[in-house]
Design a protein around this motif. Structure first.
Motif, PDB file in Angstrom:
ATOM      1  N   ARG A 180       0.871  -1.212  -0.027  1.00  0.00           N
ATOM      2  CA  ARG A 180       0.092   0.024  -0.025  1.00  0.00           C
ATOM      3  C   ARG A 180       0.901   1.219   0.115  1.00  0.00           C
ATOM      4  N   GLY A 181       2.128   1.097   0.633  1.00  0.00           N
ATOM      5  CA  GLY A 181       3.113   2.320   0.731  1.00  0.00           C
ATOM      6  C   GLY A 181       3.545   2.720  -0.742  1.00  0.00           C
ATOM      7  N   TYR A 182       3.784   1.438  -1.923  1.00  0.00           N
ATOM      8  CA  TYR A 182       3.843   1.814  -3.146  1.00  0.00           C
ATOM      9  C   TYR A 182       2.973   2.429  -4.018  1.00  0.00           C
ATOM     10  N   PHE A 183       1.938   1.813  -3.286  1.00  0.00           N
ATOM     11  CA  PHE A 183       0.459   2.378  -4.136  1.00  0.00           C
ATOM     12  C   PHE A 183       0.532   3.913  -3.831  1.00  0.00           C
ATOM     13  N   TYR A 184       0.481   4.397  -2.691  1.00  0.00           N
ATOM     14  CA  TYR A 184       0.321   5.799  -2.204  1.00  0.00           C
ATOM     15  C   TYR A 184       1.525   6.648  -2.982  1.00  0.00           C
ATOM     16  N   GLY A 185       2.738   6.065  -3.049  1.00  0.00           N
ATOM     17  CA  GLY A 185       3.674   6.593  -3.738  1.00  0.00           C
ATOM     18  C   GLY A 185       3.523   6.594  -5.256  1.00  0.00           C
ATOM     19  N   MET A 186       2.909   5.871  -5.670  1.00  0.00           N
ATOM     20  CA  MET A 186       2.446   5.970  -7.144  1.00  0.00           C
ATOM     21  C   MET A 186       1.505   7.004  -7.266  1.00  0.00           C
ATOM     22  N   GLN A 187       0.680   7.412  -6.268  1.00  0.00           N
ATOM     23  CA  GLN A 187      -0.277   8.420  -6.551  1.00  0.00           C
ATOM     24  C   GLN A 187       0.279   9.606  -5.637  1.00  0.00           C
ATOM     25  N   LYS A 188       1.483   9.513  -5.626  1.00  0.00           N
ATOM     26  CA  LYS A 188       2.435  10.965  -5.026  1.00  0.00           C
ATOM     27  C   LYS A 188       1.607  11.475  -3.953  1.00  0.00           C
ATOM     28  N   LYS A 189       1.134  10.289  -2.908  1.00  0.00           N
ATOM     29  CA  LYS A 189       0.595  10.720  -1.689  1.00  0.00           C
ATOM     30  C   LYS A 189       1.715  10.251  -0.614  1.00  0.00           C
ATOM     31  N   ILE A 190       2.724  11.243  -0.580  1.00  0.00           N
ATOM     32  CA  ILE A 190       4.085  10.740  -0.154  1.00  0.00           C
ATOM     33  C   ILE A 190       4.091  10.339   1.543  1.00  0.00           C
ATOM     34  N   HIS A 191       3.396  11.638   2.068  1.00  0.00           N
ATOM     35  CA  HIS A 191       2.941  11.346   3.495  1.00  0.00           C
ATOM     36  C   HIS A 191       2.200  10.038   4.104  1.00  0.00           C
ATOM     37  N   TYR A 192       1.446   9.704   3.075  1.00  0.00           N
ATOM     38  CA  TYR A 192       0.637   8.388   3.602  1.00  0.00           C
ATOM     39  C   TYR A 192       1.771   6.926   3.156  1.00  0.00           C
ATOM     40  N   ALA A 193       2.566   7.195   2.082  1.00  0.00           N
ATOM     41  CA  ALA A 193       3.274   6.381   1.619  1.00  0.00           C
ATOM     42  C   ALA A 193       4.314   6.036   2.835  1.00  0.00           C
ATOM     43  N   ILE A 194       4.948   7.249   3.311  1.00  0.00           N
ATOM     44  CA  ILE A 194       6.121   7.072   4.439  1.00  0.00           C
ATOM     45  C   ILE A 194       5.601   6.376   5.548  1.00  0.00           C
ATOM     46  N   SER A 195       4.352   6.825   5.931  1.00  0.00           N
ATOM     47  CA  SER A 195       3.684   6.038   7.117  1.00  0.00           C
ATOM     48  C   SER A 195       3.342   4.702   6.878  1.00  0.00           C
ATOM     49  N   ASP A 196       2.907   4.192   5.917  1.00  0.00           N
ATOM     50  CA  ASP A 196       2.880   2.706   5.719  1.00  0.00           C
ATOM     51  C   ASP A 196       4.184   2.083   5.781  1.00  0.00           C
ATOM     52  N   PHE A 197       5.310   2.694   5.034  1.00  0.00           N
ATOM     53  CA  PHE A 197       6.545   2.136   5.112  1.00  0.00           C
ATOM     54  C   PHE A 197       7.128   1.893   6.492  1.00  0.00           C
ATOM     55  N   GLU A 198       6.820   2.956   7.287  1.00  0.00           N
ATOM     56  CA  GLU A 198       7.240   2.892   8.647  1.00  0.00           C
ATOM     57  C   GLU A 198       6.534   1.823   9.284  1.00  0.00           C
ATOM     58  N   LYS A 199       5.299   1.607   9.298  1.00  0.00           N
ATOM     59  CA  LYS A 199       4.419   0.393   9.800  1.00  0.00           C
ATOM     60  C   LYS A 199       5.135  -0.874   9.154  1.00  0.00           C
ATOM     61  N   SER A 200       5.318  -0.957   8.162  1.00  0.00           N
ATOM     62  CA  SER A 200       5.925  -2.241   7.644  1.00  0.00           C
ATOM     63  C   SER A 200       7.279  -2.522   8.219  1.00  0.00           C
ATOM     64  N   ILE A 201       7.990  -1.375   8.233  1.00  0.00           N
ATOM     65  CA  ILE A 201       9.622  -1.670   9.126  1.00  0.00           C
ATOM     66  C   ILE A 201       9.310  -2.035  10.727  1.00  0.00           C
ATOM     67  N   GLU A 202       8.306  -1.614  11.135  1.00  0.00           N
ATOM     68  CA  GLU A 202       8.042  -1.753  12.307  1.00  0.00           C
ATOM     69  C   GLU A 202       7.666  -3.131  12.694  1.00  0.00           C
ATOM     70  N   LEU A 203       6.944  -3.742  11.730  1.00  0.00           N
ATOM     71  CA  LEU A 203       6.467  -5.287  12.024  1.00  0.00           C
ATOM     72  C   LEU A 203       7.287  -6.020  11.468  1.00  0.00           C
ATOM     73  N   ASN A 204       8.425  -5.655  10.334  1.00  0.00           N
ATOM     74  CA  ASN A 204       9.358  -6.584  10.176  1.00  0.00           C
ATOM     75  C   ASN A 204      10.505  -5.800   9.835  1.00  0.00           C
ATOM     76  N   PRO A 205      11.534  -5.615  10.446  1.00  0.00           N
ATOM     77  CA  PRO A 205      12.852  -4.669  10.733  1.00  0.00           C
ATOM     78  C   PRO A 205      13.770  -5.229   9.432  1.00  0.00           C
ATOM     79  N   LYS A 206      13.353  -6.313   8.835  1.00  0.00           N
ATOM     80  CA  LYS A 206      14.384  -6.757   7.860  1.00  0.00           C
ATOM     81  C   LYS A 206      13.726  -6.694   6.457  1.00  0.00           C
ATOM     82  N   LEU A 207      12.584  -6.130   6.179  1.00  0.00           N
ATOM     83  CA  LEU A 207      12.133  -6.018   5.037  1.00  0.00           C
ATOM     84  C   LEU A 207      12.680  -4.950   4.164  1.00  0.00           C
TER      85      LEU A 207
END
Length: 459
Positions: A261-288
């Protein structure tokens, strides 16, 4: 296999490739047997027999995939071999033989025989694609196979219990369990079918398969994730986002879905939402790994280059073979004017790439140009135009490099080629005019200067 290339990065174009003309087609035949009990339907039993026959063909095709990828110098591990075979196999024919096990009827033995083909051109597609797309299919294939094994065990256990139960209410509960397991099984089959359609570029068919999977199993996370991808490719971004949201609601601890979903938001240029999703992804899996790469790109979009570099460094620390991390770190270095570091990273990305990536050569050529190394810049722009002679930006860039190197006739040739494509570029006319002037062709120079002035150049 390292989880490093999950989804298509929002700076990369999504496209389907056609098989190579010289592709080799292999044909396989597989059989699968299933014994239908009294409480199962013939349709379900046939599908279970067919699934076993498909698996037989996939296993045979996997041997060829492993051998073929070795010949094209692409190192693939076991999980990826299985994913390639399962994704690109094409079922061409299915036949069933149904025989009663006893004269009294009730139970039947169903044998499915299928014919399937695998095209080496499709393997070439896999090798040539951005590996970020491939790793998602690898991870999903592993999950689907695990789910199928789990469903097989469930149906075996339910069948055992049904042979011994005497209580009518308990029997109905067990039969209901069989129905639910059957629906999940059919949903899994539809997801695999849909993935094959996606890979083949048949997005409408894929959408239908994933929708059928959801109708069979309304809490299947992979069905929603895949349907979101199909919606995105068909340009229906609202429904794509709704499916990503649904997948996350069903499993809020799935790092991969947040990343997608972070990539999807990035494609839509919704950068703030993209960063938020990537941060959540990293929080859940720090090795992703690709979550760091995705967040790095998002930071770069915001102009926060220090944070971007930090994320690309982390991605490379976790996986030193991740081409896209080197490529994007190089782009960041270029923006910061650190051309030496950028060139080193672009070179590394080229070494790691499984295909000749035109844009990496172009980006490295641009870094050489900005560094003042016009000879090497011209070399890279030559490579770009050898890969794609219709890439007009390459002619313009090479023309500038020739100009600064004093190769005025070569520059004129490149600018002329570019102006066939864009006849209203005032700066190119002005620069070509300068080259004509240096060649002593004053008439052509004055014509170009006049044209540039008419298009807005102030001279």
């Amino acid at each position: 296999m390292k989880s490093k290339r999950l989804g298509a990065l929002f700076l990369a174009a999504c496209f389907a490739c056609a098989p190579l003309a010289s592709a080799e087609v292999k044909t396989y035949e597989g059989t699968g047997e299933y014994v239908m009990s009294d409480f199962e339907t013939p349709d379900i039993a046939k599908q279970r027999a067919k699934a076993r026959a498909e698996q037989s063909c996939v296993e045979q095709a996997g041997v060829y995939v492993k051998s073929y990828t070795h010949t094209v110098n692409s190192v693939v591990e076991k999980d990826e071999v299985e994913a390639i075979a399962n994704t690109i196999i094409n079922i061409t024919d299915v036949k069933y033989i149904v025989t009663p096990i006893s004269e009294t009827g009730g139970s039947f033995r169903i044998v499915a025989t299928i014919k399937a083909t695998i095209d080496s051109g499709r393997i070439d597609m896999w090798v040539a694609r951005d590996h970020a797309k491939n790793i998602e299919l690898v991870e999903q294939n592993k999950r689907l196979q695990e789910e199928k094994s789990k469903q097989d065990l469930e149906i075996i256990e339910l069948r055992k219990k049904l042979t011994t139960v005497n209580n009518e209410q308990e029997k109905k509960q067990l039969e209901l369990g069989v129905v639910n397991t059957d629906r999940k099984f059919l949903a899994t089959q539809k997801i695999e079918e849909g993935q094959r359609f996606i890979y083949a570029g048949r997005y409408v068919d894929a959408l239908e398969s994933f929708s059928q999977a959801i109708s069979l199993d309304e809490i299947n996370v992979l069905a929603y994730r895949n349907r979101a991808d199909a919606y995105y490719k068909l340009g229906d971004y609202k429904l794509a986002l709704a499916d990503y949201d649904k997948a996350i609601a069903l499993d809020p601890k799935d790092a991969g879905t947040y990343c997608l979903r972070g990539y999807f938001y990035g494609m839509q240029k919704k950068i703030h939402y993209a960063i938020s999703d990537f941060e959540k992804s990293i929080e859940l899996n720090p090795k992703l790994v690709i979550a760091y790469c995705g967040r790095g790109i998002a930071y770069g979009e915001n102009g926060d280059y220090d944070k971007a570099l930090s994320d690309f460094n982390k991605a490379i620390e976790l996986d030193g073979t991740y081409e896209l991390a080197y490529n994007n770190r190089a782009k960041t270095y270029t923006k910061l004017g650190k051309y030496k570091q950028a060139i080193a990273d672009f070179t590394k990305a080229i070494e790691l790439s499984h295909k000749e990536n035109m844009m990496i050569f172009y980006s490295r050529g641009d870094a050489y140009f900005k560094q003042g190394d016009y000879e090497r810049a011209i070399g890279d722009f030559n490579k770009v135009l050898a890969i794609n002679p219709k890439y007009m930006r390459g002619y313009a860039s090479r023309g500038y490099a020739h100009t600064l190197k004093g190769n005025y006739q070569q520059a004129v040739n490149d600018f002329s080629k570019y102006l066939e494509y864009n006849s209203r570029d005032a700066i190119i006319y002005n620069t070509r005019g300068f080259c004509y002037q240096m060649l002593g062709n004053i008439k052509q120079a004055n014509n170009d200067f006049a044209k540039a002035k008419s298009l807005g150049i102030k001279g």
